[in-house]
Design an enzyme around this catalytic site. Structure first.
Site, PDB file in Angstrom:
ATOM      1  N   GLY A  85      51.719 -13.327 -37.479  1.00 32.45           N
ATOM      2  CA  GLY A  85      50.502 -12.530 -37.756  1.00 32.45           C
ATOM      3  C   GLY A  85      51.044 -11.640 -38.878  1.00 32.45           C
ATOM      4  N   SER A  86      50.191 -11.301 -39.844  1.00 32.54           N
ATOM      5  CA  SER A  86      50.574 -10.188 -40.733  1.00 32.54           C
ATOM      6  C   SER A  86      50.442  -8.813 -40.098  1.00 32.54           C
ATOM      7  CB  SER A  86      49.577 -10.262 -41.972  1.00 32.54           C
ATOM      8  OG  SER A  86      49.813 -11.508 -42.646  1.00 32.54           O
ATOM      9  N   GLY A  87      51.055  -7.911 -40.865  1.00 29.50           N
ATOM     10  CA  GLY A  87      51.278  -6.560 -40.059  1.00 29.50           C
ATOM     11  C   GLY A  87      52.390  -6.172 -39.906  1.00 29.50           C
ATOM     12  N   HIS A  88      53.457  -7.011 -39.909  1.00 33.67           N
ATOM     13  CA  HIS A  88      54.908  -6.969 -39.467  1.00 33.67           C
ATOM     14  C   HIS A  88      55.850  -6.689 -40.784  1.00 33.67           C
ATOM     15  CE1 HIS A  88      53.355  -7.370 -35.507  1.00 33.67           C
ATOM     16  NE2 HIS A  88      53.224  -8.590 -36.004  1.00 33.67           N
TER      17      HIS A  88
ATOM     18  N   LYS B  39      58.641 -16.239 -32.576  1.00 31.34           N
ATOM     19  CA  LYS B  39      58.739 -15.349 -31.834  1.00 31.34           C
ATOM     20  C   LYS B  39      57.875 -15.454 -30.393  1.00 31.34           C
ATOM     21  CE  LYS B  39      56.939 -11.840 -34.260  1.00 31.34           C
ATOM     22  NZ  LYS B  39      56.367 -12.873 -35.356  1.00 31.34           N
TER      23      LYS B  39
ATOM     24  N   ASP C 183      51.666 -18.086 -31.082  1.00 31.83           N
ATOM     25  CA  ASP C 183      52.598 -18.641 -32.184  1.00 31.83           C
ATOM     26  C   ASP C 183      53.284 -19.760 -31.410  1.00 31.83           C
ATOM     27  OD1 ASP C 183      52.077 -16.708 -34.026  1.00 31.83           O
ATOM     28  OD2 ASP C 183      54.008 -15.224 -33.531  1.00 31.83           O
TER      29      ASP C 183
ATOM     30  N   HIS D 183      52.188  -5.298 -31.229  1.00 27.53           N
ATOM     31  CA  HIS D 183      50.842  -5.558 -31.444  1.00 27.53           C
ATOM     32  C   HIS D 183      50.151  -4.340 -30.754  1.00 27.53           C
ATOM     33  CE1 HIS D 183      52.661  -9.583 -31.797  1.00 27.53           C
ATOM     34  NE2 HIS D 183      51.853  -9.466 -32.790  1.00 27.53           N
TER      35      HIS D 183
END
Length: 331
Positions: free
Chosen positions: A53-56, A104, A109, A218
């Protein structure tokens, strides 16, 4: 909450487009998907793919390039990329030597990357996987069966990427990657939640005078909350846990990653590293390499994590090997 965005629904596409325009000589987009790949394939090399996911950011697209990843697949914010996007990434970067997925340990995922590997296998592409589970804080969490994969993933990218660049076979690379993962331990803490622009809400609530120990990237719950203390006190607590898990003895050599979660400043991260280095020195544990900065973030979350990797000679060679990516460089 003030954020420099346009339509929240277009965050990932605009981010990908902006990154490609910043690094046009080294990166390319796979079709019109949120998949960033090395511009030039290296024939006969095992291709490495990661993502999530984006945001990392800069994880994972920031580590695409020589000596690290061949492609990164971006999902929506805090959401796993779909299997079909991972499948397209596999097809785009395979050069005949096979593909290794670095995943991860989050249920979405793992499921989607494994499904993509099965799809690629039906096309005759050999795909193997390694699953990063470096977070020692909790065994199971909101999105995970087993331990979570967090900032230690970056050092897995670095060492496995160097081994792939050197010409390791797919089988040998899988074996080496699992060794690196087994020696990589991370634990972090949060000072404040992050603002999730796609929902317009904070990721969780935390009183101003408290911190959460072991919180996930998250916003998954950690081990406990406690009152805010000095940097040294919090570092000592995390290091006690990490040292107990790492099976380190006097004169062992380690790599250290002091990772910011998005908001924490470099001033703070270097203060944290100052204590980490002093504690390790007091125990006669040798620091072979140190990386400090924001590498596996959680949007604008306040907090940090510490990663220790117990090194052998093979891992030291790979850690120091050349890397040329937007977010990680070694010359």
């Amino acid at each position: 909450m003030k954020k420099m965005i346009n339509n929240p629904e277009n965050i990932v596409n605009e981010m990908v487009s902006g990154m490609l325009k910043a690094y046009p000589n080294s990166l390319r987009q796979v079709e019109d998907l949120p998949v960033i790949a090395r511009k030039e394939k290296k024939d006969g090399k095992v291709a490495l793919i990661s993502g999530g996911g984006s945001g990392h950011e800069p994880s994972h697209a920031g580590f695409v390039g020589c000596g690290m990843l061949d492609a990164a697949v971006a999902g929506e914010v805090f959401t796993s990329p779909s299997a079909d996007k991972v499948y397209e990434a596999i097809k785009a970067v395979d050069s005949g030597a096979g593909v290794l997925l670095i995943i991860k340990n989050y249920s979405g995922d793992v499921m989607n990357f494994e499904m993509a590997a099965e799809m690629a296998g039906m096309e005759g592409i050999e795909v193997r996987k390694i699953i990063v589970n470096d977070d020692i804080a909790v065994e199971n969490s909101t999105y995970t069966v087993g331990r979570r994969g967090i900032a230690g993933t970056v050092l897995v990218h670095k060492m496995v990427g160097a081994a792939a660049e050197k010409g390791y076979s797919l089988e040998k690379l899988e074996e080496f990657g699992n060794k690196v993962i087994s020696r990589t331990k991370t634990m972090g803490m949060s000072l404040k939640p992050c603002y999730v622009p796609t929902t317009g809400k904070m990721s969780f609530e935390l009183p101003e005078d408290e911190v959460e120990i072991g919180l996930g990237i998250h916003g998954e719950p950690g081990t406990h909350r406690e009152k805010m203390q000095s940097s040294d006190a919090h570092v000592d607590y995390l290091l006690d846990k990490l040292l107990a898990e790492s099976n380190l003895a006097e004169n062992d050599e380690v790599a250290v990653l002091v990772n910011g979660l998005g908001e924490t400043t470099l001033i703070e991260l270097f203060i944290i590293n100052n204590r980490v280095a002093d504690v390790l020195a007091s125990k006669n544990i040798k620091v072979f390499d140190t990386v400090v900065g924001n590498y596996m973030t959680s949007l604008d979350m306040g907090g940090f994590s510490i990663t220790l990797v117990k090194l052998d000679d093979e891992m030291k060679e790979m850690l120091k090997a050349k890397a040329d990516t937007p977010a990680f460089k070694r010359f």
